[in-house]
Every structure is written in structure tokens, then in C-alpha cells.
Design a protein around this motif. Structure first.
Motif, PDB file in Angstrom:
ATOM      1  N   ASP A 267       0.740  -1.245   0.001  1.00  0.00           N
ATOM      2  CA  ASP A 267      -0.170  -0.008  -0.087  1.00  0.00           C
ATOM      3  C   ASP A 267       0.807   1.229  -0.009  1.00  0.00           C
ATOM      4  O   ASP A 267       0.416   2.168  -0.472  1.00  0.00           O
ATOM      5  CB  ASP A 267      -0.947   0.098   0.986  1.00  0.00           C
ATOM      6  CG  ASP A 267      -1.967  -1.006   1.099  1.00  0.00           C
ATOM      7  OD1 ASP A 267      -2.400  -1.247  -0.241  1.00  0.00           O
ATOM      8  OD2 ASP A 267      -2.696  -1.440   2.240  1.00  0.00           O
ATOM      9  N   ALA A 268       2.229   1.237   0.524  1.00  0.00           N
ATOM     10  CA  ALA A 268       2.832   2.496   0.733  1.00  0.00           C
ATOM     11  C   ALA A 268       2.070   3.885   1.002  1.00  0.00           C
ATOM     12  O   ALA A 268       2.186   4.586   0.508  1.00  0.00           O
ATOM     13  CB  ALA A 268       3.727   2.433  -0.501  1.00  0.00           C
ATOM     14  N   ASP A 269       1.456   3.409   1.943  1.00  0.00           N
ATOM     15  CA  ASP A 269       0.725   4.709   2.484  1.00  0.00           C
ATOM     16  C   ASP A 269       1.531   6.083   2.720  1.00  0.00           C
ATOM     17  O   ASP A 269       1.171   7.114   2.138  1.00  0.00           O
ATOM     18  CB  ASP A 269      -0.015   4.493   3.869  1.00  0.00           C
ATOM     19  CG  ASP A 269      -1.005   3.086   3.875  1.00  0.00           C
ATOM     20  OD1 ASP A 269      -1.115   2.901   2.806  1.00  0.00           O
ATOM     21  OD2 ASP A 269      -1.619   3.348   4.803  1.00  0.00           O
ATOM     22  N   CYS A 270       2.575   6.036   2.861  1.00  0.00           N
ATOM     23  CA  CYS A 270       3.327   7.435   3.295  1.00  0.00           C
ATOM     24  C   CYS A 270       4.022   7.835   2.324  1.00  0.00           C
ATOM     25  O   CYS A 270       4.936   8.524   2.324  1.00  0.00           O
ATOM     26  CB  CYS A 270       4.512   7.032   4.400  1.00  0.00           C
ATOM     27  SG  CYS A 270       5.908   6.158   4.101  1.00  0.00           S
ATOM     28  N   GLY A 271       4.164   6.967   1.055  1.00  0.00           N
ATOM     29  CA  GLY A 271       4.670   7.592  -0.216  1.00  0.00           C
ATOM     30  C   GLY A 271       6.372   7.169  -0.184  1.00  0.00           C
ATOM     31  O   GLY A 271       6.904   7.891  -0.956  1.00  0.00           O
TER      32      GLY A 271
ATOM     33  N   GLU B  40       8.623   7.226   2.617  1.00  0.00           N
ATOM     34  CA  GLU B  40       9.212   8.131   3.643  1.00  0.00           C
ATOM     35  C   GLU B  40       9.766   7.088   4.767  1.00  0.00           C
ATOM     36  O   GLU B  40      10.186   7.448   5.955  1.00  0.00           O
ATOM     37  CB  GLU B  40       8.335   9.179   4.277  1.00  0.00           C
ATOM     38  CG  GLU B  40       7.842  10.106   3.178  1.00  0.00           C
ATOM     39  CD  GLU B  40       8.980  11.279   2.821  1.00  0.00           C
ATOM     40  OE1 GLU B  40      10.084  11.504   3.494  1.00  0.00           O
ATOM     41  OE2 GLU B  40       8.646  11.784   1.697  1.00  0.00           O
TER      42      GLU B  40
ATOM     43  N   ALA C 290       7.825   5.733   6.943  1.00  0.00           N
ATOM     44  CA  ALA C 290       7.165   6.115   8.061  1.00  0.00           C
ATOM     45  C   ALA C 290       5.683   5.131   8.319  1.00  0.00           C
ATOM     46  O   ALA C 290       5.020   5.436   9.291  1.00  0.00           O
ATOM     47  CB  ALA C 290       6.867   7.488   8.025  1.00  0.00           C
ATOM     48  N   CYS C 291       5.501   4.416   7.511  1.00  0.00           N
ATOM     49  CA  CYS C 291       4.142   3.890   7.602  1.00  0.00           C
ATOM     50  C   CYS C 291       4.353   2.186   7.758  1.00  0.00           C
ATOM     51  O   CYS C 291       3.385   1.497   8.486  1.00  0.00           O
ATOM     52  CB  CYS C 291       3.306   4.381   6.629  1.00  0.00           C
ATOM     53  SG  CYS C 291       3.691   3.426   4.978  1.00  0.00           S
TER      54      CYS C 291
ATOM     55  N   THR D  66       3.925  -0.077   5.410  1.00  0.00           N
ATOM     56  CA  THR D  66       3.215  -0.707   4.844  1.00  0.00           C
ATOM     57  C   THR D  66       3.547  -1.297   3.487  1.00  0.00           C
ATOM     58  O   THR D  66       2.797  -1.533   2.184  1.00  0.00           O
ATOM     59  CB  THR D  66       1.634  -0.251   4.312  1.00  0.00           C
ATOM     60  OG1 THR D  66       2.034   1.201   3.772  1.00  0.00           O
ATOM     61  CG2 THR D  66       1.072   0.398   5.700  1.00  0.00           C
TER      62      THR D  66
ATOM     63  N   ILE E   7      10.675   0.935  12.996  1.00  0.00           N
ATOM     64  CA  ILE E   7       9.310   0.799  12.742  1.00  0.00           C
ATOM     65  C   ILE E   7       8.878  -0.592  12.388  1.00  0.00           C
ATOM     66  O   ILE E   7       7.802  -1.325  12.896  1.00  0.00           O
ATOM     67  CB  ILE E   7       8.943   1.759  11.499  1.00  0.00           C
ATOM     68  CG1 ILE E   7       7.544   1.712  11.453  1.00  0.00           C
ATOM     69  CG2 ILE E   7       9.418   1.176  10.133  1.00  0.00           C
ATOM     70  CD1 ILE E   7       6.867   2.883  10.330  1.00  0.00           C
TER      71      ILE E   7
ATOM     72  N   SER F   1      10.567  -3.097  14.068  1.00  0.00           N
ATOM     73  CA  SER F   1      10.815  -3.897  15.287  1.00  0.00           C
ATOM     74  C   SER F   1       9.024  -3.875  15.768  1.00  0.00           C
ATOM     75  O   SER F   1       9.067  -4.676  16.756  1.00  0.00           O
ATOM     76  CB  SER F   1      11.471  -3.136  16.163  1.00  0.00           C
ATOM     77  OG  SER F   1      11.029  -1.867  16.601  1.00  0.00           O
ATOM     78  N   LEU F   2       8.203  -3.225  15.355  1.00  0.00           N
ATOM     79  CA  LEU F   2       6.901  -3.153  16.214  1.00  0.00           C
ATOM     80  C   LEU F   2       6.073  -4.253  15.714  1.00  0.00           C
ATOM     81  O   LEU F   2       5.026  -4.714  16.283  1.00  0.00           O
ATOM     82  CB  LEU F   2       6.234  -2.056  15.996  1.00  0.00           C
ATOM     83  CG  LEU F   2       6.789  -0.828  16.784  1.00  0.00           C
ATOM     84  CD1 LEU F   2       6.223   0.507  16.112  1.00  0.00           C
ATOM     85  CD2 LEU F   2       6.675  -0.820  18.214  1.00  0.00           C
TER      86      LEU F   2
END
Lengths: 106, 420
Positions: free
Chosen positions: A37-41, A43, A45-46, A48, A71, A73-74
Motif C-alpha cells: 500500500d505504501a501509505d506514506c509514499g 518516507e 514512516a508507515c 505498509t 518501525i 521492530s513493532l
């Protein structure tokens, strides 16, 4: 152009021509590969655009950076060869790269 | 409105360009209740995208209003800490609840991982039929061609049912969850939901906490199961939480699953009615629902901001931020940033990249329930479209008195049934 193969969790393979200088994530999004999905484009930061790199390929795609590590690691479904593919640049050396798409992103 | 609040109500009704920039203070519920904030944010993005407010109800703070600057803050959690609070107000010493949204690593990650399985794709897949059935149940009992408040009968009812399901909370008491969520975010004011801060604190401590402690005690003695209380009670990182931490994480999960989805459910009705061309496009092609949903969430931006606190001196957008400074990242403004989003002030249900928005935040604190929220909205609209020709807005919606929560209290509608 560099050929990259995305393998869905049901083993279906999608081969795309990726433009050098972009990222593996861009190659997926531009070719409507499902599960990225690459929501953050792009960065980092997401999280996905999570992929599992083919083991043979893992050492060749570069190191995981700090932001990516933080990110990913969550994610309890993270594996040894997990990467966020927005952080992997497409180059000639990537010809034939194979990545698996995690089921959790579908 | 209280006298204390009055002295800080300095922006409402004034021409954004007549107010000197150094007098700008966006922490003003009056602006959001009247939905007049956008013009002020537009000016800030153009003229002072990283803006210092020297005094406010909660002291000095920075406002970050451009998409890319917000992304930079969200991508650097070691510089922009989520502790001690994600609200502009600092925690009160007598009610210092602790929740993982307002923690840094490693504790944030440890606690978040305990509960995030509930929104994993496999959990969502099994939740979807349950949600669909509940939504159908709600929609089938609504009156047609008769005015009612969509907020109460649909948005609150649906999110209340959903929360009760996720917590496995006694179903008939589900409105309590809504009530506690509202109390947790209410701005105390005479005649308001809570009149003083202490009253809100006491409701949470004396009603909400004991109810959940009882559930905890029940679940901790049962084998682990898939609800949030059981997950917390059995989770390695959460089973030894103290009461304030338990309270905090409950508030987080209740508010997180409540206001946001509720107000997006209401917002969608408003936006479609204000944009009849988009409503017509949707009716002609219901397969647009999956792209409409993130557009609703962008356009609504149910939480307007998060606060971070600088852990060191740093520079953002050319401004010198000092260690300890409060930094407000305004998602609502970032979502209207014309440099990143094409025609940001328009509601367009078939955007090319609809998930490019800041409503869920970004980085390690990115909304955990984002896909659950999208699924609830998608299923709701699918079920609405099966039944109704139109959900028609028949009066002026009323908005909540809040800065953080961008929401509605009243949304008068009438349903037009589909011709059979």
C-alpha cells in the motif's frame, strides 16, 4: 529496466520491470502489485511496504537503516529477511530480485 | 464558556490576515467548533509554517502546519518525544495516567505489541462478518423519511457496539464506553459534559477503572482469549501494569476506537451531501467505496493534532526549537497542504493516492487501528448503499467544542429508501 519478482503469499508470482533509480516499492505500486500500500509514499514512516527478501538475495540489497529498524521492530510478523521495500533502490545489480509479500499485508 | 478560557479566545471571528502572526494561537476550540480554522492554517502554512505561540492556555508551543515538516517530526521520535503527553496540556500530578501512545521506546513498542494482534489482518477478517451483521442490525431499525440524529443513532451506536465487542464488555452497557471516552476528552466547562477537570478525573477513577478492574480479574483467571482486556491481562509486558497505566491504556484504546471512527462515520454523510456530484458518482459505482473511505478520513481528520516535546535543541523549517519545547503537529493542516495533496480542499472519492494523508499520523506511533477503522467505514457504506437511495442531510450539523477531537454532536438526516 530491471526485472523484479513479487511472490504473493499464495505463491503466485508477479514479475515487473522496474525503473532504475526508483525503489522496489515504486515498482510494486506502479505495477499495481497487491499488498504493497505504501501509505506514506516512501518516507519509511508507515511500514505498509513490508516484504520478505529471498534469502539468497538478502545480503545483496543493502542494510536495514535505523528508521526502518525502529518501525519494523513493532511488527510481530517480522522475519530475518524483512525489509521495507521503499528503502531498497532499484539498480542493475537487482536484476532478478525476488521478494515475498507477507500475508499480513493483504 | 469559563472565564479562564475566555481570555484565550482571541482568534474566533477575526480576519486571519488582520491578526499579527505573533498573536496566533491555534489552540482555540471556538475555531474548530465553528469550522473556521482552515483559513488561519492556510496563512500559517504560507507565512510561518513552523510557528511559535508565546503564550496560550497551556503555555508556549510551536505549531507545525506543513505536511513535510509534520512527516519530519513523526520520523524522528528520538528528537520529538511523545512523553510526557500527546496533548498540549501537561499531565496533572493527581491524575498522571500513562498510555503507550505517550511513551517512547522501548516501552511503547513492548506495550503496543501486546495488543496489536487484535487489529492484525487475520483478526480483521474474522471481525468483518460480525461488524457487518451489527451494522445491518442498526440500519434495519432506522426510521425512513423521518428526521433523526445520525450521530446518536448510527455513529455512536455502531462504535459503541464495536468497542464492546473488542473489549468483550457487557453489551447492554456499551454506552458507558462512549460516555467514558467523551469524558476523557471533554474540555471542562459550566454546563458541559464535565464542569471541572476534577469531575472528569473522578468519573474515570471511580466508575471506569473499577468496571475494568473487575473484567481484568475475571479474564486473568481464565485462559487467554482474543479480547483487549484478556490480551492486557495475559501479556508479558502489560500484566504487571499499575492502575494508572491500566487506566491510561484503557482510555487510549477506548478513545482511539471511538471518536475517530464515530466522527468519520458522520463526516462522510456531510461530505457526500455537500458534494452531490461525488454522491452521484458513488451511487453509480459502489466499487469506489474503498477509495472513498480514506478520503473521508483525510477530509475529516478526526484528531486534529498530536503534541511532541523536543528532547534536544533542534532546527525545523529554519526555526530553532529548544529542548523541552512543546511542538504541535497539526494533521488537519497537513491534510490541506496544497504542496503535497492535489486540490486538498476538495472532497474527491476517487483520488489516485487516497491513503496519502496524515490522519493516522506516521512513524512508530502511527494509528494501530487504521485498517480496522477503514474496514468499519467500508462495511457501513456498503450496507448503506444496499438499503438507501440517499442519507439526506436535512439541517445544519453541530460540531463538538474541542481542539483535539474534530467531531459532530448533531447531524439531522432523513433516509430515502431504495425503490424496490
Amino acid at each position: 529496466m530491471t526485472k523484479i519478482t513479487f511472490v504473493k503469499h499464495d505463491d503466485e508470482e508477479i514479475v515487473v520491470d522496474a525503473e532504475n533509480g526508483t525503489s522496489v516499492m515504486n515498482a510494486a505500486v506502479d505495477n499495481l502489485v497487491p499488498g504493497i500500500d505504501a501509505d506514506c509514499g516512501g518516507e519509511c514512516a508507515c511500514a505498509t511496504c513490508h516484504v520478505y527478501i529471498d534469502e539468497a538475495w538478502f545480503p545483496k540489497v543493502g542494510n536495514t537503516n535505523d528508521a526502518e529498524e525502529a518501525i519494523m521492530s513493532l511488527n510481530p510478523d517480522r522475519q530475518e529477511t524483512s525489509r521495507l521495500c521503499c528503502q531498497i533502490p532499484v539498480t542493475d545489480e537487482m536484476e532478478g530480485l525476488k521478494v515475498r509479500l507477507p500475508e499480513f499485508q493483504f | 464558556m469559563s472565564v479562564a478560557r475566555d481570555q484565550f479566545n482571541t482568534m474566533f471571528g477575526r480576519d486571519p490576515y488582520s491578526i499579527p502572526l505573533d498573536e496566533y494561537d491555534m489552540n482555540q476550540p471556538e475555531l474548530f467548533q465553528s469550522d473556521t480554522q482552515d483559513a488561519y492554517f492556510t496563512r500559517l502554512r504560507k507565512e510561518a509554517p513552523v510557528h511559535y505561540c508565546k503564550d496560550s492556555e497551556h503555555g508556549p508551543y510551536w505549531s507545525v502546519t506543513r505536511y513535510k515538516d509534520i512527516m519530519e517530526v513523526e520520523s524522528n521520535p528520538e528528537i520529538y518525544s511523545s512523553e510526557p503527553s500527546i496533548a498540549l496540556a501537561d499531565p496533572e500530578p493527581d491524575f498522571d495516567i500513562s498510555m503507550f501512545i505517550a511513551m517512547d521506546e522501548p516501552k511503547h513498542g513492548d506495550q503496543r505489541k501486546t495488543v496489536q494482534d487484535i487489529v492484525a489482518p487475520s483478526s480483521l477478517a474474522s471481525l468483518e462478518p460480525v461488524i457487518r451483521e451489527r451494522i445491518a442490525g442498526i440500519l434495519d431499525t432506522l426510521p425512513v423519511n423521518e428526521t433523526f440524529n445520525w450521530v446518536d443513532k448510527v455513529s455512536i451506536e455502531l462504535t459503541g457496539q464495536m468497542l464492546a465487542t473488542l473489549f468483550d464488555f457487557p453489551f447492554e452497557q456499551r454506552r458507558k464506553l462512549t460516555y467514558w471516552s467523551d469524558v476523557a476528552t471533554a474540555i471542562p466547562e459550566p454546563g458541559g459534559l464535565v464542569e471541572t477537570r476534577e469531575q472528569g478525573r473522578d468519573i474515570l477513577l471511580n466508575e471506569c477503572l473499577p468496571a475494568f478492574v473487575e473484567l481484568w480479574n475475571q479474564r486473568v483467571n481464565e485462559p487467554p482469549k482474543g479480547d483487549l482486556i484478556s490480551m492486557l491481562a495475559h501479556g508479558k509486558e502489560t500484566r504487571d501494569m499499575n492502575p494508572m497505566e491500566f487506566m491510561g491504556n484503557l482510555v487510549l484504546l477506548i478513545v482511539g476506537g471511538n471518536d475517530t471512527t464515530r466522527n468519520s462515520l458522520s463526516g462522510g454523510v456531510k461530505f457526500l451531501n455537500e458534494n452531490p456530484d461525488q454522491y452521484a458518482k458513488l451511487m453509480a459505482d459502489p466499487s469506489l467505496i474503498p477509495t472513498m473511505v480514506p478520503e473521508i478520513i483525510r477530509y475529516q481528520t478526526p484528531l486534529t493534532l498530536m503534541r511532541r516535546t523536543a528532547t534536544q535543541d533542534t532546527v525545523l523549517g529554519g526555526q530553532n526549537i529548544k529542548k523541552g519545547d512543546k511542538v504541535a503537529i497539526w494533521f488537519l493542516s497537513g491534510n490541506r497542504d496544497e504542496e503535497v495533496i492535489d486540490r486538498p480542499n476538495e472532497f474527491i472519492i476517487d483520488r489516485a493516492r487516497p491513503r496519502q494523508h496524515l490522519s493516522f499520523g506516521f512513524g512508530i506511533h502511527r494509528c494501530m487501528g487504521n485498517r480496522l477503522a477503514e474496514m468499519q467505514l467500508r462495511v457501513t457504506w456498503e450496507e448503506i448503499l444496499k438499503r438507501f437511495e440517499k442519507v439526506e442531510l436535512v439541517g445544519k450539523p453541530e460540531r463538538a467544542y474541542s481542539v483535539l477531537v474534530r467531531g459532530f454532536t448533531e447531524m439531522p438526516v432523513q433516509l430515502r429508501p431504495k425503490a424496490k
